[in-house]
Design a protein around this motif. Structure first.
Motif, PDB file in Angstrom:
ATOM      1  N   LYS A 227      87.447  28.202  41.063  1.00  0.00           N
ATOM      2  CA  LYS A 227      88.364  28.937  40.174  1.00  0.00           C
ATOM      3  C   LYS A 227      88.017  28.787  38.690  1.00  0.00           C
ATOM      4  O   LYS A 227      88.911  28.756  37.839  1.00  0.00           O
TER       5      LYS A 227
ATOM      6  N   ILE B 267      94.144  27.407  34.338  1.00  0.00           N
ATOM      7  CA  ILE B 267      93.903  26.056  34.853  1.00  0.00           C
ATOM      8  C   ILE B 267      93.043  25.265  33.875  1.00  0.00           C
ATOM      9  O   ILE B 267      93.381  24.159  33.479  1.00  0.00           O
ATOM     10  N   TYR B 268      91.911  25.864  33.478  1.00  0.00           N
ATOM     11  CA  TYR B 268      90.911  25.071  32.752  1.00  0.00           C
ATOM     12  C   TYR B 268      90.961  25.224  31.236  1.00  0.00           C
ATOM     13  O   TYR B 268      90.310  24.452  30.529  1.00  0.00           O
TER      14      TYR B 268
ATOM     15  N   LYS C 218      94.854  15.863  19.891  1.00  0.00           N
ATOM     16  CA  LYS C 218      95.938  15.443  20.780  1.00  0.00           C
ATOM     17  C   LYS C 218      95.400  14.922  22.112  1.00  0.00           C
ATOM     18  O   LYS C 218      95.973  14.026  22.714  1.00  0.00           O
ATOM     19  N   ASN C 219      94.316  15.524  22.544  1.00  0.00           N
ATOM     20  CA  ASN C 219      93.796  15.192  23.875  1.00  0.00           C
ATOM     21  C   ASN C 219      92.517  14.387  23.819  1.00  0.00           C
ATOM     22  O   ASN C 219      91.806  14.297  24.802  1.00  0.00           O
TER      23      ASN C 219
ATOM     24  N   PHE D 259      91.643  11.325  23.784  1.00  0.00           N
ATOM     25  CA  PHE D 259      91.408  10.185  24.676  1.00  0.00           C
ATOM     26  C   PHE D 259      91.704  10.516  26.124  1.00  0.00           C
ATOM     27  O   PHE D 259      91.416   9.736  27.017  1.00  0.00           O
ATOM     28  N   HIS D 260      92.354  11.632  26.365  1.00  0.00           N
ATOM     29  CA  HIS D 260      92.535  12.047  27.744  1.00  0.00           C
ATOM     30  C   HIS D 260      92.640  13.547  27.746  1.00  0.00           C
ATOM     31  O   HIS D 260      93.660  14.111  27.394  1.00  0.00           O
TER      32      HIS D 260
ATOM     33  N   PRO E 176      93.243  16.750  29.383  1.00  0.00           N
ATOM     34  CA  PRO E 176      93.941  17.034  30.640  1.00  0.00           C
ATOM     35  C   PRO E 176      93.415  18.248  31.401  1.00  0.00           C
ATOM     36  O   PRO E 176      93.782  18.442  32.540  1.00  0.00           O
TER      37      PRO E 176
ATOM     38  N   VAL F 243      87.919  18.161  37.861  1.00  0.00           N
ATOM     39  CA  VAL F 243      87.600  16.842  38.431  1.00  0.00           C
ATOM     40  C   VAL F 243      86.393  17.028  39.356  1.00  0.00           C
ATOM     41  O   VAL F 243      85.990  18.142  39.646  1.00  0.00           O
TER      42      VAL F 243
ATOM     43  N   ASP G 214      86.542  19.503  42.077  1.00  0.00           N
ATOM     44  CA  ASP G 214      86.508  20.920  41.715  1.00  0.00           C
ATOM     45  C   ASP G 214      85.075  21.432  41.732  1.00  0.00           C
ATOM     46  O   ASP G 214      84.839  22.610  42.012  1.00  0.00           O
TER      47      ASP G 214
END
Lengths: 293, 497
Positions: free
Chosen positions: B55, B61-62, B85-86, B88-89, B91, B95, B98
């Protein structure tokens, strides 16, 4: 041989100069005194340090040379007179002077020439302490002084700001450098004249080098003193405030902020992709299979 | 005008046979390393299908690519504030599942297993952990419509199609598919470059190849999120991101990239395009219905004296200008208007163009349930194309079916014209009419035919000389460079030299 000969020649030359210009030594002394001593000492009155009139009568020359070169060493060594002076002048040490014996002698000669000839040795003791009337400074001066001290406003001759080496605890200032003495209560110790002397003609080696050729003008000096005086006056009340609330607010704020940050992060990352987009596919596959693992 | 040169590509989808030779060639050269096992810088997808990573086209989603933001554009999932904002992680990254969990088979067990009652087998072991594993999915498990309920039916491009139209695509006898080989698009407005907090990604000035500086990459992985085509990958072993480098070491020595060189169907074309870099912002932020046309307009005619002069002024080598004049990509994209960009709505202005496939409509089930195989003409009309126009428009023109139809009109007219030239059994008037509608002259049709089916290696790949010697001259003395190339040490051996 050659080297020895050279030494001999230079010794002779220096000796000759020394002898021929003994009378001019007092004059050299005047210059040296102005450069090195006048920030703290005056002849005739007590400034930051003691009045030096008749000092040559009062003390041995040898003792004076030693004291001038390193009073701190003498205090440490426990010389009774040196310690007494140290105590008398509010435990303010005199800077070690980087002067040769001859130069010190020249200065002493100058002091001697300035002292009343019929000195009885009591002159210095009896010098009437002139009550220095503190100068009143305007709010404007204090404000400008703060700006100059913190470096918000540059000195006209582009000398470095005071804050880079000195600290003054004041609510309007960030904490300053730790390279030199804390100046929060310096006004109480030195007064107008002392400060004017030191700022205008720094006797401290590091400070002297920093401001070499970048001397402050008299208005700047006055404004700085105005600020230092103000800082000294308000220092007591301000320190109390910081002691009371500063650390606890910082601690509580920090801890609370951290928790708040964690909550925000949790809320934000709640939207993350937690599983593969293939999750449903895998689930369907697993339902119909007998997995070997 | 800020004229720059860009290595661009055309993939002719009618010729793709879905053999994955390109993917294997690429894998063998570039991604057969620890940490890169799961990467397929080149992959071939089946459409309809969900692709690799699964996808990837679904930016809900991405969060890849750009989105229109007033009169300008901003990154959907990365950028200054969103990135911070992101940081350090992140979101919105795919993965591993995927993509797929890479594995190999332990074939050595077949030979070394001790004698026993059972036959030894080569078990699947993970290429990441080295442990035996259950294989759950591969990078192309939607190949040739396999696993349709899981993959093809979940194709993001169905969003514009009614449930009836979708269902029609999966009816027996009407079921259809096409192949979509993908590599990095080396975009004119690359989202990956814009997203990198370390400034590790850059677009090469001389040929527009987008690269990741492995020394500056700090593994923030913003490019993985930002690339809407999901063509930037994170190498878990080196801790750096990697992507297709368009085989620049091959290009610099005049060779075609490995995927293109090895292509069995000869579907791939590569050449230089001259474009006006001043227009990038305006084009990338225009309205969606104008996007394809404006994107095409950014490429300039390399025969135009004004363009040549401006290019020269900008330091584009004469050899590059000559290459641009002979570029097969220029012919397909600009002269003939046959090739379209993939998902232009991502607004990255990709430089990889696709000639959409002509799929034969063999038969239809009519209202009475009769399997109707007859048609009036030898080649059925475009409306009988098994891949609905809306589906193709979703892939190539951001939903503009007219643009897709234009291309198909041309393709069909070339087909009819050539049939008449070689066989001559069609109505001449009908063919003429068709060519008039498609605005294709006989000469053009012949040229298209030639470049499509008979083109030699040198016609398909017009690679400009890279003039690396000039780049080397800027950095060091050429004689020193020559003396040091090939052998030597980046770090001196401990025992000394």
């Amino acid at each position: 041989m050659n080297i020895h000969y050279r030494y001999l020649v230079s010794f002779l030359a220096i000796g000759a100069i020394f002898c021929s210009s003994f009378s001019s030594m007092a004059q050299d002394g005047a210059t040296l005194f102005k450069q090195n001593c006048s920030a703290c000492h005056k002849l005739g009155t007590r400034l930051v340090g003691p009045d030096l009139i008749g000092i040559t009568e009062k003390r041995q020359e040898e003792w004076l040379i030693k004291f001038i070169k390193s009073s701190q060493a003498m205090i440490k060594a426990g010389d009774a007179d040196a310690v007494a002076i140290y105590e008398e002048y509010g435990q303010m040490v005199m800077n070690d002077q980087n002067l040769s014996d001859d130069e010190v002698k020249a200065i002493l000669a100058y002091i001697k020439s300035e002292s009343p000839s019929a000195s009885t040795g009591d002159v210095a003791e009896e010098t009437v302490e002139v009550e220095i009337v503190p100068i009143e400074y305007s709010e404007e001066d204090i404000k400008n002084g703060l700006k100059l001290f913190s470096g918000q406003k540059a000195f006209k001759a582009k000398g470095p700001s005071c804050l880079s080496c000195h600290n003054v605890t004041n609510e309007k200032l960030i904490s300053g450098g730790l390279l030199a003495k804390d100046l929060t209560n310096v006004y109480a110790r030195m007064g107008d004249a002392g400060l004017a002397g030191i700022i205008g003609n720094p006797p401290f080696p590091a400070m002297a080098t920093s401001y070499e050729g970048k001397e402050l003008d008299s208005t700047e000096v006055a404004q700085l003193i105005a600020f230092l005086k103000h800082a000294d006056e308000v220092s007591e009340t301000q320190e109390m405030q910081i002691e009371k609330s500063g650390s606890s607010i910082l601690l509580l704020g920090g801890g609370g902020g951290l928790i708040l940050l964690f909550i925000l992060i949790g809320l934000h990352w709640n939207r993350r992709l937690r599983k593969s987009v293939k999750h449903d596919i895998f689930k369907r596959q697993i339902k119909g299979s007998d997995s070997i693992i | 005008m800020d004229i720059r040169s860009q290595i661009s590509m055309v993939f002719h989808l009618d010729k793709c046979i879905g053999c994955h030779t390109c993917s294997v060639a690429c894998k063998n050269i570039w991604t057969d390393r620890k940490g890169a096992e799961y990467m397929w810088w080149n992959n071939v997808e089946t459409k309809p299908g969900t692709g690799y990573p699964t996808k990837w086209e679904d930016q809900e989603i991405y969060k890849g690519g750009w989105e229109k933001n007033g009169s300008s554009i901003s990154l959907k999932g990365a950028g200054k504030l969103k990135g911070l904002k992101n940081i350090f992680h992140n979101p919105n990254m795919p993965v591993l599942d995927d993509y797929y969990h890479p594995w190999r088979y332990k074939y050595e067990d077949l030979f070394t297993a001790p004698e026993g009652d059972d036959q030894p087998i080569g078990r699947a072991v993970s290429m990441i952990t080295g442990e035996p594993m259950d294989i759950k999915a591969g990078p192309n498990w939607d190949d040739d419509l396999s696993g349709t309920p899981d993959y093809a039916r979940k194709d993001t491009n169905f969003k514009d199609l009614s449930p009836g139209e979708q269902e029609a695509m999966f009816q027996l006898e009407k079921m259809t598919m096409m192949y979509l080989p993908r590599i990095c698009n080396h975009c004119l407005n690359p989202a990956c470059v814009a997203s990198c907090p370390s400034g590790a990604l850059y677009k090469r000035g001389e040929d527009g190849i987008v690269l990741i500086n492995q020394e500056r990459c700090r593994a923030w992985r913003m490019c993985v999120t930002a690339c809407p085509y999901k063509k930037s990958y994170y190498n878990w072993n080196t801790g750096k991101s990697e992507k297709c480098i368009l085989c620049y070491p091959r290009l610099e020595t005049g060779q075609a990239p490995a995927c293109m060189h090895s292509c069995v169907g000869r579907i791939r074309y590569l050449g230089v395009m001259l474009y006006d870099a001043d227009k990038i912002q305006a084009v990338a932020s225009c309205n969606e219905n104008e996007l394809v046309q404006k994107h095409m307009d950014i490429y300039l005619d390399p025969h135009d004296p004004a363009v040549i002069a401006a290019a020269r002024k900008n330091g584009v080598a004469d050899s590059t200008i000559t290459a641009a004049q002979n570029s097969p990509v220029y012919k397909f994209v600009k002269e003939w208007g046959l090739a379209l960009p993939l998902h232009p709505e991502f607004r990255t202005l990709p430089n990889l163009f696709y000639v959409p496939p002509m799929l034969p409509a063999m038969a239809q089930v009519d209202g009475e349930g009769v399997y109707e195989t007859t048609s009036k003409s030898l080649f059925p009309s475009i409306d009988q194309n098994r891949l609905p126009m809306k589906y193709l428009a979703s892939l190539f023109t951001a939903g503009d079916t007219d643009k897709v139809r234009e291309v198909y009109d041309k393709l069909l007219s070339v087909k009819m014209h050539r049939r008449n030239v070689t066989v001559g059994d069609l109505s001449k008037d009908e063919v003429k009419e068709l060519m008039a509608v498609a605005k294709v002259s006989a000469d053009t049709a012949n040229a298209i035919f030639r470049l499509t089916s008979l083109a030699t290696f040198d016609e398909r790949f017009v690679i400009p000389p890279s003039h690396r010697e000039e780049a080397i001259e800027m950095m060091e003395a050429t004689a020193d460079y020559k003396g040091e190339t090939g052998f030597g040490f980046k770090e001196k051996p401990q025992r000394g030299l």
